[in-house]
Design a protein around this motif. Structure first.
Motif, PDB file in Angstrom:
ATOM      1  N   UNK A 234      49.611 -45.729  23.722  1.00 25.28           N
ATOM      2  CA  UNK A 234      48.892 -45.488  24.968  1.00 25.28           C
ATOM      3  C   UNK A 234      48.192 -44.134  24.944  1.00 25.28           C
ATOM      4  N   UNK A 235      48.867 -43.120  24.404  1.00 20.77           N
ATOM      5  CA  UNK A 235      48.289 -41.774  24.325  1.00 20.77           C
ATOM      6  C   UNK A 235      47.094 -41.751  23.363  1.00 20.77           C
ATOM      7  N   UNK A 236      47.200 -42.461  22.246  1.00 15.24           N
ATOM      8  CA  UNK A 236      46.103 -42.512  21.268  1.00 15.24           C
ATOM      9  C   UNK A 236      44.889 -43.204  21.880  1.00 15.24           C
ATOM     10  N   UNK A 237      45.123 -44.299  22.598  1.00 14.19           N
ATOM     11  CA  UNK A 237      44.032 -45.019  23.257  1.00 14.19           C
ATOM     12  C   UNK A 237      43.348 -44.108  24.274  1.00 14.19           C
ATOM     13  N   UNK A 238      44.153 -43.389  25.043  1.00 17.35           N
ATOM     14  CA  UNK A 238      43.625 -42.487  26.068  1.00 17.35           C
ATOM     15  C   UNK A 238      42.810 -41.353  25.438  1.00 17.35           C
ATOM     16  N   UNK A 239      43.286 -40.781  24.354  1.00 24.90           N
ATOM     17  CA  UNK A 239      42.635 -39.626  23.747  1.00 24.90           C
ATOM     18  C   UNK A 239      41.407 -39.985  22.911  1.00 24.90           C
ATOM     19  N   UNK A 240      41.426 -41.153  22.269  1.00 24.80           N
ATOM     20  CA  UNK A 240      40.343 -41.492  21.342  1.00 24.80           C
ATOM     21  C   UNK A 240      39.400 -42.566  21.859  1.00 24.80           C
ATOM     22  N   UNK A 241      39.834 -43.350  22.832  1.00 32.16           N
ATOM     23  CA  UNK A 241      39.002 -44.424  23.349  1.00 32.16           C
ATOM     24  C   UNK A 241      39.022 -45.688  22.498  1.00 32.16           C
ATOM     25  N   UNK A 242      39.863 -45.717  21.474  1.00 34.02           N
ATOM     26  CA  UNK A 242      39.974 -46.882  20.591  1.00 34.02           C
ATOM     27  C   UNK A 242      40.820 -47.941  21.279  1.00 34.02           C
ATOM     28  N   UNK A 243      40.450 -49.202  21.100  1.00 32.33           N
ATOM     29  CA  UNK A 243      41.211 -50.290  21.709  1.00 32.33           C
ATOM     30  C   UNK A 243      42.598 -50.405  21.082  1.00 32.33           C
ATOM     31  N   UNK A 244      43.554 -50.773  21.908  1.00 30.61           N
ATOM     32  CA  UNK A 244      44.940 -50.930  21.452  1.00 30.61           C
ATOM     33  C   UNK A 244      45.047 -51.986  20.351  1.00 30.61           C
ATOM     34  N   UNK A 245      44.294 -53.069  20.478  1.00 25.45           N
ATOM     35  CA  UNK A 245      44.337 -54.142  19.482  1.00 25.45           C
ATOM     36  C   UNK A 245      43.902 -53.647  18.107  1.00 25.45           C
ATOM     37  N   UNK A 246      42.966 -52.727  18.085  1.00 28.07           N
ATOM     38  CA  UNK A 246      42.492 -52.173  16.821  1.00 28.07           C
ATOM     39  C   UNK A 246      43.576 -51.307  16.172  1.00 28.07           C
ATOM     40  N   UNK A 247      44.290 -50.537  16.988  1.00 28.56           N
ATOM     41  CA  UNK A 247      45.415 -49.748  16.457  1.00 28.56           C
ATOM     42  C   UNK A 247      46.477 -50.664  15.865  1.00 28.56           C
ATOM     43  N   UNK A 248      46.793 -51.734  16.579  1.00 32.92           N
ATOM     44  CA  UNK A 248      47.792 -52.687  16.087  1.00 32.92           C
ATOM     45  C   UNK A 248      47.345 -53.297  14.760  1.00 32.92           C
ATOM     46  N   UNK A 249      46.056 -53.622  14.675  1.00 31.81           N
ATOM     47  CA  UNK A 249      45.503 -54.202  13.450  1.00 31.81           C
ATOM     48  C   UNK A 249      45.686 -53.237  12.271  1.00 31.81           C
ATOM     49  N   UNK A 250      45.424 -51.961  12.490  1.00 33.23           N
ATOM     50  CA  UNK A 250      45.545 -50.975  11.416  1.00 33.23           C
ATOM     51  C   UNK A 250      46.986 -50.770  10.991  1.00 33.23           C
ATOM     52  N   UNK A 251      47.912 -50.817  11.943  1.00 29.58           N
ATOM     53  CA  UNK A 251      49.331 -50.680  11.592  1.00 29.58           C
ATOM     54  C   UNK A 251      49.776 -51.916  10.812  1.00 29.58           C
ATOM     55  N   UNK A 252      49.382 -53.106  11.260  1.00 30.97           N
ATOM     56  CA  UNK A 252      49.728 -54.355  10.571  1.00 30.97           C
ATOM     57  C   UNK A 252      49.235 -54.364   9.134  1.00 30.97           C
ATOM     58  N   UNK A 253      48.017 -53.867   8.946  1.00 26.72           N
ATOM     59  CA  UNK A 253      47.433 -53.855   7.605  1.00 26.72           C
ATOM     60  C   UNK A 253      47.927 -52.683   6.758  1.00 26.72           C
ATOM     61  N   UNK A 254      48.705 -51.776   7.352  1.00 29.20           N
ATOM     62  CA  UNK A 254      49.259 -50.654   6.600  1.00 29.20           C
ATOM     63  C   UNK A 254      48.346 -49.444   6.508  1.00 29.20           C
ATOM     64  N   UNK A 255      47.251 -49.439   7.254  1.00 32.87           N
ATOM     65  CA  UNK A 255      46.350 -48.283   7.220  1.00 32.87           C
ATOM     66  C   UNK A 255      46.940 -47.102   7.979  1.00 32.87           C
ATOM     67  N   UNK A 256      47.695 -47.368   9.026  1.00 29.54           N
ATOM     68  CA  UNK A 256      48.430 -46.329   9.745  1.00 29.54           C
ATOM     69  C   UNK A 256      49.905 -46.599   9.514  1.00 29.54           C
ATOM     70  N   UNK A 257      50.583 -45.671   8.877  1.00 26.66           N
ATOM     71  CA  UNK A 257      51.975 -45.861   8.485  1.00 26.66           C
ATOM     72  C   UNK A 257      52.935 -45.385   9.578  1.00 26.66           C
ATOM     73  N   UNK A 258      53.790 -46.266  10.080  1.00 25.59           N
ATOM     74  CA  UNK A 258      54.783 -45.849  11.078  1.00 25.59           C
ATOM     75  C   UNK A 258      55.751 -44.791  10.533  1.00 25.59           C
ATOM     76  N   UNK A 259      55.910 -44.709   9.233  1.00 24.88           N
ATOM     77  CA  UNK A 259      56.773 -43.675   8.654  1.00 24.88           C
ATOM     78  C   UNK A 259      56.195 -42.286   8.927  1.00 24.88           C
ATOM     79  N   UNK A 260      54.870 -42.183   8.942  1.00 28.76           N
ATOM     80  CA  UNK A 260      54.210 -40.904   9.216  1.00 28.76           C
ATOM     81  C   UNK A 260      54.010 -40.682  10.713  1.00 28.76           C
ATOM     82  N   UNK A 261      53.816 -41.760  11.434  1.00 25.53           N
ATOM     83  CA  UNK A 261      53.555 -41.705  12.869  1.00 25.53           C
ATOM     84  C   UNK A 261      54.574 -42.614  13.562  1.00 25.53           C
TER      85      UNK A 261
END
Length: 136
Positions: free
Chosen positions: A52-79
């Motif tokens: 929610x904070x990332x969406x608020x700060x960057x304006x990126x859609x939540x679904x796009x963030x989920x897509x990047x985490x699913x594909x491994x582009x954003x690692x939950x180990x780091x974030x």
């Protein structure tokens, strides 16, 4: 050879080859948004930001963030506060399609089903008793 598909973001036709699920223009836009999110998350104070904070700060859609985490582009180990919704209950998860509690619930149900099936098979088999004919 690819197949002709509609881009889910803009609706234009594109040649789907299995690499990207959006047209080239939308892929370029997604990449720009990804860079914005990654720059935001690289700052030490933002590494524990929630979706929610990332969406608020960057304006990126939540679904796009989920897509990047699913594909491994954003690692939950780091974030650590990143994830995507469980396909069953919607709770955030970081691997697979189901969260840990839904996975355990499914496994438990399968164990119960297997035990019940074993019991039914055991009960339905007639017990054969052999008697030895004795002459008196």
């Amino acid at each position: 050879m690819g197949e002709l598909k509609n881009c889910p973001s803009c609706g234009d036709f594109f040649n789907y080859t299995g690499i990207r699920d959006v047209c080239n223009n939308c892929a370029v836009n997604e990449e720009k948004l990804y860079e914005t999110v990654y720059r935001f998350l690289r700052k030490r104070e933002n590494r524990a930001a929630t979706v929610e904070r990332i969406v608020e700060a960057t304006g990126v859609e939540e679904a796009l963030l989920h897509k990047w985490v699913r594909k491994g582009r954003l690692q939950p180990a780091m974030f650590p506060n990143l994830g995507y919704p469980c396909d069953n209950c919607g709770k955030l998860t970081t691997q697979g399609k189901l969260c840990i509690s839904c996975t355990e619930e499914l496994k438990s149900g399968l164990r119960q089903f297997e035990a019940a099936q074993e019991f039914r098979e055991k009960v339905s088999k007639p017990e054969v008793t052999y008697h030895k004919n004795q002459r008196i």
